[in-house]
Design a protein around this motif. Structure first.
Motif, PDB file in Angstrom:
ATOM      1  N   ARG A 499     -11.484 -15.950  32.058  1.00 34.99           N
ATOM      2  CA  ARG A 499     -10.811 -17.242  31.955  1.00 34.99           C
ATOM      3  C   ARG A 499     -10.474 -17.796  33.338  1.00 34.99           C
ATOM      4  NH1 ARG A 499      -8.446 -15.092  27.234  1.00 34.99           N
ATOM      5  NH2 ARG A 499      -6.630 -14.293  28.357  1.00 34.99           N
ATOM      6  N   ALA A 500     -10.034 -16.906  34.241  1.00 33.75           N
ATOM      7  CA  ALA A 500      -9.679 -17.355  35.588  1.00 33.75           C
ATOM      8  C   ALA A 500     -10.890 -17.925  36.328  1.00 33.75           C
ATOM      9  CB  ALA A 500      -9.074 -16.189  36.377  1.00 33.75           C
ATOM     10  N   LEU A 501     -12.063 -17.380  36.035  1.00 29.47           N
ATOM     11  CA  LEU A 501     -13.288 -17.843  36.690  1.00 29.47           C
ATOM     12  C   LEU A 501     -13.964 -18.965  35.924  1.00 29.47           C
ATOM     13  CD1 LEU A 501     -14.770 -14.372  37.736  1.00 29.47           C
ATOM     14  CD2 LEU A 501     -13.757 -16.083  39.252  1.00 29.47           C
ATOM     15  N   GLY A 502     -13.429 -19.322  34.741  1.00 30.83           N
ATOM     16  CA  GLY A 502     -14.026 -20.385  33.945  1.00 30.83           C
ATOM     17  C   GLY A 502     -15.358 -19.997  33.334  1.00 30.83           C
ATOM     18  N   VAL A 503     -15.504 -18.709  32.966  1.00 32.37           N
ATOM     19  CA  VAL A 503     -16.760 -18.188  32.435  1.00 32.37           C
ATOM     20  C   VAL A 503     -16.530 -17.709  31.001  1.00 32.37           C
ATOM     21  CG1 VAL A 503     -18.592 -16.463  32.732  1.00 32.37           C
ATOM     22  CG2 VAL A 503     -17.487 -17.466  34.734  1.00 32.37           C
ATOM     23  N   ASP A 504     -17.508 -17.974  30.117  1.00 31.70           N
ATOM     24  CA  ASP A 504     -17.444 -17.460  28.748  1.00 31.70           C
ATOM     25  C   ASP A 504     -17.365 -15.937  28.778  1.00 31.70           C
ATOM     26  OD1 ASP A 504     -18.003 -17.808  25.696  1.00 31.70           O
ATOM     27  OD2 ASP A 504     -19.486 -16.338  26.383  1.00 31.70           O
ATOM     28  N   ARG A 505     -16.534 -15.361  27.881  1.00 35.33           N
ATOM     29  CA  ARG A 505     -16.312 -13.906  27.886  1.00 35.33           C
ATOM     30  C   ARG A 505     -17.621 -13.136  27.705  1.00 35.33           C
ATOM     31  NH1 ARG A 505     -12.479  -9.961  26.346  1.00 35.33           N
ATOM     32  NH2 ARG A 505     -13.485  -7.965  26.738  1.00 35.33           N
TER      33      ARG A 505
END
Length: 520
Positions: A499-505
């Motif tokens: 989430r911090a990197l703005g990437v889908d899990r």
């Protein structure tokens, strides 16, 4: 200095009966008197709880003995003592295994020849437990006076009766409704092991808040046992007959958080083929445990706040409101105050959750509790693998005490399991009747469970893309550095780092595998 006579010891024990002291101190003093009256190398007081004998006090045995639970069916000597109303003596050549082999202080290895004596303790004709005496020299107990032994048994039973009475009166004064219904099996299941001042504080806070409906916020580092504290609060509460429902907020996909917590109506979205109750409804009348609450997406926080304030929830896609009776316990390893200051957590929700905060101490701040916990995990593994005995060498105990425990109790549990496997595999004989010893080298305390790259990172003086790296290699290295920093900021939590990197899990997990990042 003269040794007190038996009569003086008896008078001393009788005087102790009238004094106000904690049960632990009372039991310790009883064992001291036992060893003065009947000189021996080790003594123990064990209480019968279900089918187990739990050590309440030991003298001359290693600290990890206090973390063990002796199944009566696994220890024929203890079973024989428990069933006899008279003192039981075991000859030096007895072929019955000794439960304390390898546990006598300052000795390495198993004890093959010694003298053993056991006394059963009864309250109101019901077996309460046993006292045991062990001597390293055979024939130590040859000349014991049976009348003195029986006298001491009666005094021990009187001491236990007084300790039980004091405990009962104190508990009744605090919570009259809770004294009579705590079941032994459930208590053992949710027991918080340890004797340090830090864990005693947690126990006290847990007892204080349990019988209320206040919302509790449990904080502490990863692996300290926050879920255990939550389950203990529920177990001691008036809601104990109802369920405690567990929710890992970090594992909830952002688009499904509301459905998981509050449920949904048929047709609310494409996959909603029927009505579905959420975790709040499942916990009606009981407790909802929101683990890793700091990972809850901002979009879901207002609805959670409304549920806490009003006790009402609304299923996704439904116009109806449901009034529920749910006690909330939340836990986090995050600094929520900082998250509020950074705008990553709602201030009103934080204050609503933190009505009664409990901070669980890290293992490194719990003094000698590490040995008690190690004994508990050793006993679990002994039973799991069908071993006669498994012990820690003195150097292994020192290593456990000196280690910093970044992973706390969970790290200790995994370490002990690995060490038992290694010790069992390395044994020259696969005779499971032997007592195995875990050494300092077997513990392998240098192993790390943190996320690390398989290849070492470039030096700080070399920027990505400089030197012999290709564009693809430089890009990969840049991503590795970004991921490592995000994981460090979020204490190794992949969902939070994504989430911090703005990437889908899911994409984040695949990227970690492609870049060769692994959990070790």
């Amino acid at each position: 200095m003269t040794t007190p006579s038996f009569t003086e010891m008896v008078l001393g024990i009788l005087a102790d009966l009238s004094r106000d002291m904690p049960p632990r101190q009372r039991y310790a003093r009883l064992l001291q008197a036992l060893r003065r009256a009947f000189p021996c190398d080790a003594a123990a007081l064990l209480r019968l709880e279900g089918q187990q004998l739990r050590p309440l006090a030991v003298s001359g045995l290693s600290d990890d003995t206090l973390g063990r639970r002796f199944e009566v069916e696994d220890h024929p000597r203890l079973a024989r003592i428990l069933l006899s109303r008279e003192p039981v003596r075991f000859p030096a050549d007895s072929d019955l295994p000794d439960p304390y082999d390898g546990l006598v202080e300052n000795l390495e290895g198993a004890i093959h020849v010694h003298d053993c004596l056991g006394l059963s303790l009864y309250l109101d004709d019901v077996p309460w437990g046993v006292m045991t005496l062990d001597a390293l020299q055979p024939d130590t107990f040859n000349d014991l006076d049976p009348i003195r032994l029986r006298t001491f048994m009666r005094l021990a039973e009187a001491t236990i009766r007084i300790a039980n009475l004091i405990d009962t009166l104190k508990a009744r004064a605090e919570r009259e409704q809770m004294v009579a219904r705590t079941l032994v099996a459930e208590q053992v299941k949710h027991e918080m092991l340890g004797r340090s001042a830090a864990i005693e504080t947690v126990r006290r806070e847990t007892r204080v808040v349990a019988d209320s409906d206040l919302t509790v916020l449990i904080t502490g580092e990863t692996g300290v046992g926050k879920e255990l504290v939550a389950r203990q609060i529920h177990h001691l509460s008036r809601r104990h007959a109802k369920p405690i429902v567990y929710v890992n907020c970090a594992a909830l996909p952002e688009n499904l958080v509301e459905s998981e917590l509050f449920g949904h109506a048929k047709g609310a979205f494409s996959d909603a083929t029927s009505d579905r109750a959420g975790k709040f409804e499942l916990a009606h009348g009981g407790t909802l445990f929101l683990d890793e609450i700091g990972e809850l997406p901002m979009s879901a926080q207002p609805k959670l706040l409304r549920a806490l304030q009003s006790g009402e929830i609304q299923r996704v896609g439904s116009d109806a409101f449901l009034q529920l009776d749910v006690r909330i316990i939340a836990a986090t390893n995050r600094d929520l105050k900082r998250a509020v200051a950074n705008g990553r957590f709602r201030a009103d929700l934080y204050h609503r959750l933190g009505v009664y905060p409990i901070d669980v101490p890290p293992l490194r701040n719990r003094e000698r509790d590490v040995l008690i916990l190690a004994g508990h995990f050793l006993e679990q593994n002994r039973r799991r693998f069908g071993l006669q005995g498994i012990r820690l060498s003195s150097t292994a105990q020192q290593a456990l005490m000196a280690y910093d425990w970044p992973g706390n109790v969970r790290e200790l549990e995994h370490l002990i399991s690995r060490s038992v496997l290694r010790t069992r595999a390395a044994a020259t004989s696969r005779d499971d009747a032997a007592v195995l010893t875990i050494t300092r080298s077997t513990l392998d305390l240098g192993a790390s469970d943190r996320l690390q790259p398989e290849a070492p990172p470039p030096s700080s003086s070399q920027a990505p893309g400089i030197g012999n790296l290709s564009l693809r290699e430089a890009t990969d290295q840049f991503q590795i550095n970004m991921i490592r920093e995000a994981m460090a900021r979020n204490d190794g939590n992949q969902a939070a780092a994504a989430r911090a990197l703005g990437v889908d899990r899911g994409n984040f997990s695949r990227l970690i595998r492609r870049l060769g990042l692994t959990h070790r």
